[in-house]
Design a protein around this motif. Sequence first.
Motif, PDB file in Angstrom:
ATOM      1  N   ILE A 103     -63.195 -75.858 -25.079  1.00  0.00           N
ATOM      2  CA  ILE A 103     -64.185 -76.694 -25.760  1.00  0.00           C
ATOM      3  C   ILE A 103     -65.226 -77.202 -24.770  1.00  0.00           C
ATOM      4  O   ILE A 103     -66.430 -77.218 -25.063  1.00  0.00           O
ATOM      5  N   ALA A 104     -64.799 -77.591 -23.579  1.00  0.00           N
ATOM      6  CA  ALA A 104     -65.741 -78.081 -22.563  1.00  0.00           C
ATOM      7  C   ALA A 104     -66.700 -76.980 -22.126  1.00  0.00           C
ATOM      8  O   ALA A 104     -67.912 -77.205 -21.992  1.00  0.00           O
ATOM      9  N   VAL A 105     -66.204 -75.770 -21.910  1.00  0.00           N
ATOM     10  CA  VAL A 105     -67.061 -74.651 -21.497  1.00  0.00           C
ATOM     11  C   VAL A 105     -68.053 -74.311 -22.614  1.00  0.00           C
ATOM     12  O   VAL A 105     -69.250 -74.128 -22.372  1.00  0.00           O
ATOM     13  N   LEU A 106     -67.562 -74.220 -23.840  1.00  0.00           N
ATOM     14  CA  LEU A 106     -68.467 -73.929 -24.967  1.00  0.00           C
ATOM     15  C   LEU A 106     -69.502 -75.036 -25.147  1.00  0.00           C
ATOM     16  O   LEU A 106     -70.675 -74.767 -25.444  1.00  0.00           O
ATOM     17  N   GLY A 107     -69.092 -76.272 -24.960  1.00  0.00           N
ATOM     18  CA  GLY A 107     -70.033 -77.389 -25.056  1.00  0.00           C
ATOM     19  C   GLY A 107     -71.111 -77.309 -23.989  1.00  0.00           C
ATOM     20  O   GLY A 107     -72.287 -77.564 -24.259  1.00  0.00           O
ATOM     21  N   ALA A 108     -70.739 -76.933 -22.773  1.00  0.00           N
ATOM     22  CA  ALA A 108     -71.719 -76.797 -21.697  1.00  0.00           C
ATOM     23  C   ALA A 108     -72.725 -75.698 -22.017  1.00  0.00           C
ATOM     24  O   ALA A 108     -73.935 -75.871 -21.841  1.00  0.00           O
ATOM     25  N   PHE A 109     -72.208 -74.543 -22.517  1.00  0.00           N
ATOM     26  CA  PHE A 109     -73.118 -73.469 -22.906  1.00  0.00           C
ATOM     27  C   PHE A 109     -74.057 -73.921 -24.020  1.00  0.00           C
ATOM     28  O   PHE A 109     -75.248 -73.607 -24.015  1.00  0.00           O
ATOM     29  N   PHE A 110     -73.544 -74.657 -24.971  1.00  0.00           N
ATOM     30  CA  PHE A 110     -74.358 -75.147 -26.079  1.00  0.00           C
ATOM     31  C   PHE A 110     -75.452 -76.091 -25.582  1.00  0.00           C
ATOM     32  O   PHE A 110     -76.611 -75.991 -25.997  1.00  0.00           O
ATOM     33  N   ILE A 111     -75.114 -76.968 -24.671  1.00  0.00           N
ATOM     34  CA  ILE A 111     -76.106 -77.902 -24.116  1.00  0.00           C
ATOM     35  C   ILE A 111     -77.201 -77.145 -23.365  1.00  0.00           C
ATOM     36  O   ILE A 111     -78.390 -77.427 -23.529  1.00  0.00           O
ATOM     37  N   PHE A 112     -76.801 -76.171 -22.549  1.00  0.00           N
ATOM     38  CA  PHE A 112     -77.806 -75.376 -21.829  1.00  0.00           C
ATOM     39  C   PHE A 112     -78.681 -74.587 -22.787  1.00  0.00           C
ATOM     40  O   PHE A 112     -79.890 -74.460 -22.589  1.00  0.00           O
ATOM     41  N   TYR A 113     -78.099 -74.066 -23.870  1.00  0.00           N
ATOM     42  CA  TYR A 113     -78.880 -73.345 -24.859  1.00  0.00           C
ATOM     43  C   TYR A 113     -79.900 -74.260 -25.528  1.00  0.00           C
ATOM     44  O   TYR A 113     -81.064 -73.886 -25.704  1.00  0.00           O
ATOM     45  N   ILE A 114     -79.487 -75.443 -25.901  1.00  0.00           N
ATOM     46  CA  ILE A 114     -80.401 -76.399 -26.533  1.00  0.00           C
ATOM     47  C   ILE A 114     -81.534 -76.764 -25.582  1.00  0.00           C
ATOM     48  O   ILE A 114     -82.703 -76.800 -25.976  1.00  0.00           O
ATOM     49  N   LEU A 115     -81.205 -77.025 -24.322  1.00  0.00           N
ATOM     50  CA  LEU A 115     -82.249 -77.348 -23.345  1.00  0.00           C
ATOM     51  C   LEU A 115     -83.208 -76.187 -23.158  1.00  0.00           C
ATOM     52  O   LEU A 115     -84.426 -76.364 -23.098  1.00  0.00           O
ATOM     53  N   TYR A 116     -82.680 -74.977 -23.058  1.00  0.00           N
ATOM     54  CA  TYR A 116     -83.526 -73.805 -22.893  1.00  0.00           C
ATOM     55  C   TYR A 116     -84.430 -73.620 -24.108  1.00  0.00           C
ATOM     56  O   TYR A 116     -85.624 -73.364 -23.970  1.00  0.00           O
ATOM     57  N   ALA A 117     -83.878 -73.736 -25.290  1.00  0.00           N
ATOM     58  CA  ALA A 117     -84.672 -73.569 -26.507  1.00  0.00           C
ATOM     59  C   ALA A 117     -85.751 -74.636 -26.593  1.00  0.00           C
ATOM     60  O   ALA A 117     -86.890 -74.360 -26.984  1.00  0.00           O
ATOM     61  N   PHE A 118     -85.433 -75.861 -26.207  1.00  0.00           N
ATOM     62  CA  PHE A 118     -86.415 -76.937 -26.243  1.00  0.00           C
ATOM     63  C   PHE A 118     -87.537 -76.680 -25.244  1.00  0.00           C
ATOM     64  O   PHE A 118     -88.712 -76.789 -25.579  1.00  0.00           O
TER      65      PHE A 118
END
Length: 96
Positions: A17-32
Amino acid sequence: MSQTAKAPIRSSFPTVIAVLGAFFIFYILYAFLDGAITSESVSTNMDTTQERQSLAESHAAGEKLLSEYKVINAAEGKVRLPIERAKELVIAENSN
């Protein structure tokens, strides 16, 4: 009766869950950030035909600089040579 202590079994679920959450956060930042950069470039409101004309003019100016002689500084003897002539002089100088 001797009992051996068993190590507790740890679940890998929190790590996953922590690894997936980190990937999700980086994806959101990249998309933004990608969206912010794209919206800035769109907001310039440049017409593509104007941009292409400007690019063609830029290429023409570059070709002109590369194909003509020009005195840069007469006192120091600096001149601009056409690129083909400059290549010939460099080859002749280095072939000796």
